[in-house]
Design an enzyme around this catalytic site. Structure first.
Site: not given
Length: 186
Positions: A15, A20, A64, A66, A112
């Protein structure tokens, strides 16, 4: 005075350069410019720096996206930082690529990470710097879009926009949210 600047993102090389993870990218550039290094601690990687008479804690949560609220709450409490001195760096689909907007409150906008922060902190009153990533994706492909890397064209302008985001972080910590919004939210 202490500040917590938390960049939202997902951990892992997979990632690292995704849209994001722009929050992590901004913090990495800020740390590099300030010659500070992140250290893995409880709930994330943390670095600290002095900016005039201010102490900035830079946080890249390891929870992470969320579950970012858990890390943010922990570091606010651990360092005894007031929530008005919290700044979240977050990607935003509703803004064109590279647009930067500082807000002092608001909804989660379907993000989120912000949802979890609002749930964990039990408030929508916290500062966030929204970094526009655009919404150039077909219907139903939002997840793939935010987890994809920036395009070649976007990468040409990315470092300049990250530098502008760093300016906003500095202004927020030195001058406050109102002055910073008046200067940069155009």
């Amino acid at each position: 005075m202490k500040y917590l600047v938390a960049g939202l993102g997902n951990v892992g090389q997979k990632y690292e350069n995704s849209r994001h993870n722009i929050g992590f990218m901004i913090l990495d550039a800020l740390a590099k410019a300030s010659s500070v290094v992140f250290t893995d601690k409880c709930y994330g990687a943390i670095a600290s720096l002095k900016l005039k008479n201010k102490c900035l804690f830079l946080l890249k949560p390891s929870t992470y996206m969320n579950l970012s609220g858990n890390a943010i709450r922990y570091w606010l409490q651990k360092e005894n930082i007031y929530s008005e001195n919290l700044l979240i760096l977050v990607d935003d689909l509703s803004l064109p690529f590279g647009s930067l907007r500082l807000k002092t409150k608001g909804s989660d906008g379907g993000h989120n990470g912000l949802k979890n922060i609002q749930y964990t902190l039990r408030t929508k009153y916290y500062n966030r710097l929204r970094f526009g990533i655009g919404n150039n994706f077909p219907s139903g492909c939002q997840i793939n879009y935010v987890l994809d890397n920036f395009t070649k064209e976007e990468k040409k302008h990315l470092s300049e926009r990250i530098e502008k985001a760093i300016e906003i972080v500095y202004s927020f910590c030195l001058s406050g949210s109102e002055i910073t919004m008046n200067l940069f939210n155009k």
